[in-house]
Enzyme design. Structure first.
Site, PDB file in Angstrom:
ATOM      1  N   ASP A  40     -87.799  -7.978 -29.960  1.00  0.00           N
ATOM      2  CA  ASP A  40     -87.447  -8.486 -31.290  1.00  0.00           C
ATOM      3  C   ASP A  40     -88.349  -7.872 -32.356  1.00  0.00           C
ATOM      4  O   ASP A  40     -89.556  -8.141 -32.396  1.00  0.00           O
ATOM      5  CB  ASP A  40     -87.596 -10.018 -31.283  1.00  0.00           C
ATOM      6  CG  ASP A  40     -87.118 -10.646 -32.579  1.00  0.00           C
ATOM      7  OD1 ASP A  40     -86.839  -9.910 -33.549  1.00  0.00           O
ATOM      8  OD2 ASP A  40     -87.038 -11.891 -32.623  1.00  0.00           O
TER       9      ASP A  40
ATOM     10  N   SER B  68     -81.678   2.196 -45.687  1.00  0.00           N
ATOM     11  CA  SER B  68     -81.508   1.109 -46.653  1.00  0.00           C
ATOM     12  C   SER B  68     -80.025   0.782 -46.741  1.00  0.00           C
ATOM     13  O   SER B  68     -79.336   0.721 -45.726  1.00  0.00           O
ATOM     14  CB  SER B  68     -82.103   1.547 -47.993  1.00  0.00           C
ATOM     15  OG  SER B  68     -81.974   0.526 -48.947  1.00  0.00           O
TER      16      SER B  68
ATOM     17  N   TYR C 282     -80.043  -9.991 -48.499  1.00  0.00           N
ATOM     18  CA  TYR C 282     -79.928  -8.697 -47.800  1.00  0.00           C
ATOM     19  C   TYR C 282     -80.303  -7.572 -48.763  1.00  0.00           C
ATOM     20  O   TYR C 282     -81.132  -6.704 -48.435  1.00  0.00           O
ATOM     21  CB  TYR C 282     -78.492  -8.528 -47.289  1.00  0.00           C
ATOM     22  CG  TYR C 282     -78.180  -7.180 -46.692  1.00  0.00           C
ATOM     23  CD1 TYR C 282     -78.611  -6.844 -45.406  1.00  0.00           C
ATOM     24  CD2 TYR C 282     -77.446  -6.232 -47.404  1.00  0.00           C
ATOM     25  CE1 TYR C 282     -78.312  -5.604 -44.854  1.00  0.00           C
ATOM     26  CE2 TYR C 282     -77.142  -4.996 -46.860  1.00  0.00           C
ATOM     27  CZ  TYR C 282     -77.579  -4.683 -45.584  1.00  0.00           C
ATOM     28  OH  TYR C 282     -77.287  -3.453 -45.053  1.00  0.00           O
TER      29      TYR C 282
HETATM   30  N1  LIG Z   1     -72.440  -0.713 -41.597  1.00  0.00           N
HETATM   31  C1  LIG Z   1     -72.574  -0.655 -42.894  1.00  0.00           C
HETATM   32  O1  LIG Z   1     -71.596  -0.707 -43.636  1.00  0.00           O
HETATM   33  C2  LIG Z   1     -73.945  -0.484 -43.512  1.00  0.00           C
HETATM   34  C3  LIG Z   1     -73.993  -0.263 -44.888  1.00  0.00           C
HETATM   35  C4  LIG Z   1     -75.230  -0.139 -45.497  1.00  0.00           C
HETATM   36  C5  LIG Z   1     -76.385  -0.171 -44.733  1.00  0.00           C
HETATM   37  N2  LIG Z   1     -76.309  -0.377 -43.394  1.00  0.00           N
HETATM   38  C6  LIG Z   1     -77.567  -0.411 -42.657  1.00  0.00           C
HETATM   39  O2  LIG Z   1     -77.484   0.444 -41.535  1.00  0.00           O
HETATM   40  C7  LIG Z   1     -78.350  -0.031 -40.518  1.00  0.00           C
HETATM   41  C8  LIG Z   1     -77.612  -0.120 -39.202  1.00  0.00           C
HETATM   42  O3  LIG Z   1     -76.585  -1.081 -39.344  1.00  0.00           O
HETATM   43  P1  LIG Z   1     -75.213  -1.020 -38.530  1.00  0.00           P
HETATM   44  O4  LIG Z   1     -74.132  -1.019 -39.523  1.00  0.00           O
HETATM   45  O5  LIG Z   1     -75.268   0.027 -37.516  1.00  0.00           O
HETATM   46  O6  LIG Z   1     -75.225  -2.480 -37.889  1.00  0.00           O
HETATM   47  P2  LIG Z   1     -75.254  -3.003 -36.402  1.00  0.00           P
HETATM   48  O7  LIG Z   1     -74.257  -2.302 -35.568  1.00  0.00           O
HETATM   49  O8  LIG Z   1     -75.171  -4.486 -36.538  1.00  0.00           O
HETATM   50  O9  LIG Z   1     -76.699  -2.571 -35.897  1.00  0.00           O
HETATM   51  C9  LIG Z   1     -77.864  -3.296 -36.194  1.00  0.00           C
HETATM   52  C10 LIG Z   1     -78.902  -2.925 -35.155  1.00  0.00           C
HETATM   53  O10 LIG Z   1     -80.119  -3.616 -35.464  1.00  0.00           O
HETATM   54  C11 LIG Z   1     -80.574  -4.244 -34.274  1.00  0.00           C
HETATM   55  N3  LIG Z   1     -81.329  -5.462 -34.598  1.00  0.00           N
HETATM   56  C12 LIG Z   1     -80.936  -6.494 -35.373  1.00  0.00           C
HETATM   57  N4  LIG Z   1     -81.881  -7.442 -35.374  1.00  0.00           N
HETATM   58  C13 LIG Z   1     -82.893  -7.008 -34.587  1.00  0.00           C
HETATM   59  C14 LIG Z   1     -84.138  -7.555 -34.184  1.00  0.00           C
HETATM   60  N5  LIG Z   1     -84.545  -8.769 -34.593  1.00  0.00           N
HETATM   61  N6  LIG Z   1     -84.915  -6.841 -33.337  1.00  0.00           N
HETATM   62  C15 LIG Z   1     -84.515  -5.617 -32.885  1.00  0.00           C
HETATM   63  N7  LIG Z   1     -83.352  -5.048 -33.253  1.00  0.00           N
HETATM   64  C16 LIG Z   1     -82.543  -5.744 -34.071  1.00  0.00           C
HETATM   65  C17 LIG Z   1     -79.300  -4.568 -33.500  1.00  0.00           C
HETATM   66  O11 LIG Z   1     -79.555  -4.674 -32.118  1.00  0.00           O
HETATM   67  P3  LIG Z   1     -79.718  -6.015 -31.273  1.00  0.00           P
HETATM   68  O12 LIG Z   1     -78.750  -7.023 -31.817  1.00  0.00           O
HETATM   69  O13 LIG Z   1     -79.391  -5.559 -29.875  1.00  0.00           O
HETATM   70  O14 LIG Z   1     -81.140  -6.418 -31.422  1.00  0.00           O
HETATM   71  C18 LIG Z   1     -78.478  -3.326 -33.764  1.00  0.00           C
HETATM   72  O15 LIG Z   1     -78.837  -2.322 -32.850  1.00  0.00           O
HETATM   73  C19 LIG Z   1     -78.904  -1.352 -41.008  1.00  0.00           C
HETATM   74  O16 LIG Z   1     -80.169  -1.132 -41.585  1.00  0.00           O
HETATM   75  C20 LIG Z   1     -77.917  -1.770 -42.081  1.00  0.00           C
HETATM   76  O17 LIG Z   1     -78.498  -2.611 -43.036  1.00  0.00           O
HETATM   77  C21 LIG Z   1     -75.115  -0.527 -42.758  1.00  0.00           C
END
Ligand SMILES: NC(=O)c1ccc[n+]([C@@H]2O[C@H](COP(=O)([O-])OP(=O)(O)OC[C@H]3O[C@@H](n4cnc5c(N)ncnc54)[C@H](OP(=O)(O)O)[C@@H]3O)[C@@H](O)[C@H]2O)c1
Length: 275
Positions: free
Chosen positions: A55, A133, A147
């Protein structure tokens, strides 16, 4: 290199992309089975890749991912701070604990890992830190105040590092994804107002690799996207119009304000209604 949040979405795509070109990746997240599957899947091109499950909201673990990587591989050349959780809640229903937790995962984990990575990077003569970000830190949607605030903190930290680390050989890149098709959209507490185009996570992975290879400072992904470009411009020249449009697109329901008023009358703090 270390990629946090590598069990799904952008982090998984980024870890695979680095591994595909032969880089050794340490994949970090909580869901161990997924990390294990990822590492097995890249073994052909990156046999030394591994994972650390835990975590990142815990400072000890965020520091350990760096110390273990250096102990096992002798160095850390790239750190991608990508892990984050969404917080999609109306402000009236957020507790202080929700906010602190979101900041620990979305902001402090990046700070803790970065501070742990700087000494070994200095010792090695350099390195690259990529902070993922969000476009939501540029134009803040309704329900995403906390967020966006956590991502704005990450922006400020990264921009400060550009100055503080200048001359050290350590490069910092800041990546702002727009709407990307990952599971993050189904994780929030409130329904998502946005129902437009979502881009594949590989688009962001490519941008991260490019930022590392070419030492870029800041990228919005997808790049040269007219909608995102227009939104940024409008935010600069007509912020009132952006506020109006955002509220129209995803309004705060009158009922939520009424519920919050009722709580206030009962002398209760903000947070979720238990009734
Ligand atoms: N998708 C979008 O539209 C979007 C847009 C703007 C920015 N982002 C950013 O892109 C990044 C990746 O997001 P994503 O879209 O790929 O989302 P995602 O698929 O939900 O991935 C989030 C990752 O963070 C990990 N995580 C969450 N809480 C955690 C914790 N307490 N400890 C360790 N790992 C943790 C999750 O793994 P576990 O649950 O296995 O721990 C997962 O691998 C993030 O920073 C997000 O804010 C995404």
């Amino acid at each position: 290199m270390v990629v946090t949040g590598a069990s799904s979405g952008i982090g998984a795509a980024t870890a695979r992309a680095f591994a595909a070109r032969g880089d050794t990746v340490v994949a970090v997240a909580r869901r161990e089975e997924r990390l294990k599957a990822l590492v097995e899947g890249v073994a052909a091109t990156s046999p030394d890749s591994g994972y650390l499950a835990g975590d990142l909201g815990e400072r000890g673990f965020a520091e350990r991912i760096i110390h273990d990587t250096v102990a096992r591989h002798g160095r850390i050349d790239v750190l991608v701070n990508n892990a984050a959780i969404p917080v999609r809640k109306i402000l009236y229903e957020i507790s202080v604990e929700d906010i602190e937790h979101a900041f620990r995962v979305n902001f402090f984990s990046a700070v803790w890992a970065t501070l742990a990575a700087i000494p070994p990077m200095l010792e090695a003569g350099g390195g690259t830190i990529v902070n993922v970000s969000s476009f939501a830190s540029k134009v803040v949607p309704t329900h995403e105040t906390v967020y966006a605030a956590s991502k704005c903190a990450l922006n400020g930290f990264s921009e400060g590092l550009w100055n503080d680390l200048h001359g050290s050989g350590i490069h910092v890149a800041l990546v702002h994804p727009g709407p990307i098709d990952t599971e993050i959209w189904s994780k929030g507490d409130a329904p998502v107002g946005y129902d437009g185009v979502k881009h594949p996570p590989e688009t962001v992975a490519d941008a991260i690799l490019d930022a590392v290879d070419r030492r870029l400072h800041e990228i919005v992904v997808p790049r040269r996207n007219p909608t995102l470009g227009f939104a940024r411009l409008l935010r600069l020249i007509a912020p009132g119009l952006v506020r109006f449009g955002t509220r129209r697109m995803d309004p705060v329901p009158e009922a939520a304000i009424e519920r919050a008023r009722a709580r206030a009358r009962r002398g209760q703090p903000l947070g979720e209604d238990s009734e």
